[in-house]
Write an enzyme that holds these catalytic residues in place. Structure first.
Site, mmCIF file in Angstrom:
data_model
loop_
_atom_site.group_PDB
_atom_site.id
_atom_site.type_symbol
_atom_site.label_atom_id
_atom_site.label_comp_id
_atom_site.label_asym_id
_atom_site.label_seq_id
_atom_site.Cartn_x
_atom_site.Cartn_y
_atom_site.Cartn_z
ATOM 1 C CG ASP A 1 -2.302 0.436 0.981
ATOM 2 O OD1 ASP A 1 -2.458 1.521 0.382
ATOM 3 O OD2 ASP A 1 -3.237 -0.283 1.346
ATOM 4 C CG ASP B 1 -4.819 5.677 0.939
ATOM 5 O OD1 ASP B 1 -5.644 4.788 1.174
ATOM 6 O OD2 ASP B 1 -4.829 6.799 1.490
ATOM 7 C CD GLU C 1 -9.007 4.488 -1.731
ATOM 8 O OE1 GLU C 1 -9.947 4.133 -1.026
ATOM 9 O OE2 GLU C 1 -8.057 5.170 -1.304
ATOM 10 C CG HIS D 1 -9.330 -1.521 4.088
ATOM 11 N ND1 HIS D 1 -9.115 -1.495 2.722
ATOM 12 C CD2 HIS D 1 -8.891 -0.331 4.548
ATOM 13 C CE1 HIS D 1 -8.563 -0.347 2.389
ATOM 14 N NE2 HIS D 1 -8.406 0.379 3.484
ATOM 15 C CG ASP D 2 -11.641 1.927 3.289
ATOM 16 O OD1 ASP D 2 -11.194 1.863 4.438
ATOM 17 O OD2 ASP D 2 -10.977 2.338 2.306
HETATM 18 C C1 NOJ Z 1 -8.442 5.105 1.863
HETATM 19 C C2 NOJ Z 1 -8.130 3.917 2.699
HETATM 20 O O1 NOJ Z 1 -8.562 2.758 2.064
HETATM 21 C C3 NOJ Z 1 -8.785 4.156 4.041
HETATM 22 O O2 NOJ Z 1 -8.772 3.018 4.850
HETATM 23 C C4 NOJ Z 1 -8.100 5.326 4.687
HETATM 24 O O3 NOJ Z 1 -8.773 5.652 5.879
HETATM 25 C C5 NOJ Z 1 -8.085 6.550 3.784
HETATM 26 N N1 NOJ Z 1 -7.797 6.246 2.419
HETATM 27 C C6 NOJ Z 1 -7.070 7.536 4.259
HETATM 28 O O4 NOJ Z 1 -5.777 7.038 4.049
#
Ligand code: NOJ
Length: 557
Positions: free
Chosen positions: A98, A199, A254, A327-328
């Site tokens: 990551d 990210d 992302e 994970h989000d």
């Molecule tokens: C996206 C990540 O997937 C998430 O888990 C994170 O809180 C935010 N970006 C900030 O880095």
């Protein structure tokens, strides 16, 4: 489309904190991951995406990095990490790390320096501004609630943080920052990793002047001034030229809020930027006008429209990523399937979808077991900073606890973060200590040991899906065509490459429904490649009675 290894791969995402604890401190770690490599190899995945394992004060579970070249103590050492990389490579698997470079932790040495004085050499590594009339420099909301600015007394200025106050945004306009990032990327690539997941990479270029956002609430959405900003493609092309192009790696960016047209700019085969991006259109499908926490029921017609748009608009131009949770996000079986009576059927049906589209499938840990969302009774049992900040903000605005908890049950990030369920022993075999986040109480029925022993399990179905992609190039590269566009219950499509043609039929709901094959799809005979129910010998496809959440993949002749 050009053939590459990463188009033909299946990626498995590990959230290290919740995967496997090896030392009883209740927190997953790298030696724990190493002890489960045989499990991953059995599943057949090709690439592991490891969520951040760098040094971090853990305000946002590792997405707030204080040292890009060090491993978080709780997770192990750099020697452990090297053993992990070797263990993966010796099993024929790859590793992507990551890369979190929109922001650092406020405890990163650069920020510690930066906040000391206005003329500190690191001052311009971050985005500092004077306040306006005793207020923040602009009205942007942080993605984690409240203002996106924090006042710092030492120099009487504010710094920008799109996420938590402990995640100050880096200033990508500063060439030195970009150099630092390219250096750290090179440092990891030279250790032999196989790529990066980046990210919120589409947020690194901000519009000059940081104009005010619009909207109703006190702090407003400034997204259009920091997503896909004016220099984003210049930065990514520079990164590619300076770093990525020198290695045979995959990258996945992302990119919240990106449309297929914009995505083509990030992943266009001749653009020299990224291999693929994560799109979030399908993840916003159940958000109401008030945003993600105001859940509205999703509709299959919208889902099909969005998925099909991405399939057809990128075809021939760039590559898709395929995912329905991470994970989000909440667990996909709870959100798009049925986590009660038809948990197994619906998890397999959704898996069938993800592995039979054009793009690279991403499996989030526990998805292959059909792990579900969780409902903790009180806010105190939750750990996620986004959830806590939202709870506070919504309470202050007068929303009832009951209402807020309902939002958390369907959208909270901890749904995905409860520990992996390995077996039926205490805490699901995740730890011998006290887990940092409570294990989902359904671990006695839903766990890896049970799944491995059951030939009909979701795990073994996923294993076969992954194998199928290796056997049939049409599954990877084939052209996608939607059938029955207006059907509200059935998702069906064909994939075609040369003279290979597949038909995928999915019943998205618990009610039985009749599938009628459109006349345009002729066939003489078919071979069944995979499905979550048996198809009796001689079944014709012209009219097919689909059972709850039935999925069938057929090769037409
Ligand atoms: C996206 C990540 O997937 C998430 O888990 C994170 O809180 C935010 N970006 C900030 O880095």
């Amino acid at each position: 489309m050009k053939k590459t290894w990463w188009k033909e791969s299946v990626v498995y995402q590990i959230y290290p904190r919740s995967f496997q604890d090896s030392n009883g401190d209740g927190i997953g770690d790298i030696p724990g991951i190493i002890s489960r490599l045989d499990y991953l190899q059995k599943l057949g995945v090709d690439v592991i995406w490891l969520c951040p394992v760098y040094e971090s004060p853990n305000d946002d579970n590792g997405y707030d990095i204080s040292n890009y070249r060090g491993i978080m103590d709780e997770f192990g050492t750099i020697e452990d990490w090297e053993r992990l990389l070797d263990g993966l490579h010796s099993r024929g698997m790859k590793l992507i790390m990551d890369l979190v470079v929109n922001h650092t932790s406020d405890e990163h040495a650069w920020f510690v320096e930066s906040r000391k004085s206005k003329d500190n050499p690191y001052r311009d590594y971050y985005i500092w501004r004077d306040g306006k009339d005793g207020q923040e420099p602009n009205n942007w909301a942080s993605i984690f609630s409240g203002s996106a600015w924090k006042y710092d007394e030492t120099t009487e200025q504010y710094y920008l943080h799109l996420f938590s106050q402990k995640q100050p945004d880096l200033n990508w306009e500063n060439e030195k920052v970009r150099r630092e990032v390219y250096d750290l990327m090179t440092w990891w690539l030279d250790k032999g990793i196989d790529g990066f997941r980046m990210d919120v990479i589409n947020m690194i270029s901000k519009v000059e002047g940081l104009p005010d956002g619009e909207g109703e609430s006190k702090y407003k959405d400034g997204g259009k001034y920091f997503m896909n900003g004016p220099r984003i493609h210049e930065f990514l092309q520079e990164m590619n030229r300076e770093v990525l192009s020198k290695y045979d790696v995959m990258t996945v960016g992302e990119t919240p809020g990106v449309s297929p047209e914009e995505a083509a700019l990030y992943v266009g085969e001749d653009r020299g930027e990224l291999s693929m991006v994560f799109q979030f259109e399908s993840m916003d499908i159940d958000s109401g006008p008030g945003g993600k926490w105001y859940v509205t029921p999703w509709k299959l017609l919208d889902f099909k429209r969005i998925m099909s748009k991405w399939q057809t608009e990128l075809d021939g131009k760039g590559w898709n990523s395929l995912f329905l949770n991470n994970h989000d996000q909440p667990r996909m079986v709870s959100r798009f399937g049925n986590d009660g009576q038809y948990r197994k059927e619906s998890a397999k049906m959704l898996g069938t979808l993800l592995h039979t589209m054009q793009g690279t499938p991403f499996i989030y840990q526990g998805e292959e077991l059909g792990m579900t969302n969780v409902k903790f009774a009180t806010i105190e049992e939750y750990q996620d900073i986004e959830t806590h900040n939202m709870f506070k903000e919504h309470r202050e605005a007068g929303r009832s606890v009951e209402d807020i908890m309902a939002s958390i049950y369907s959208k909270g990030r901890d749904n995905a973060r409860t520990p992996m369920q390995w077996d039926a022993t205490e805490h699901g075999g995740f730890t011998t200590g006290t887990p940092w986040l409570v294990v989902n109480p359904n671990y006695k029925e839903i766990n890896a040991e049970e799944a491995l022993a059951d030939p009909d399990s979701i795990f073994h179905y996923y294993r076969r899906l992954i194998e199928l992609r290796k056997q049939h190039e049409v599954l990877v590269y084939g052209k996608y065509e939607l059938l029955l566009e207006d059907h509200e219950h059935i998702y069906a499509y064909t994939r075609t490459r040369g003279d290979e043609r597949l038909l995928v039929i999915l019943n998205f709901f618990a009610d039985p429904v009749t599938f009628e094959l459109p006349a345009s799809v002729g066939y003489r005979s078919y071979e069944r490649l995979i499905g979550n129910y048996e198809l009796p010998e001689g079944t014709r496809l012209e009219q097919l009675e689909l059972r709850p959440y039935e999925a069938q993949v057929l090769r037409l002749r």
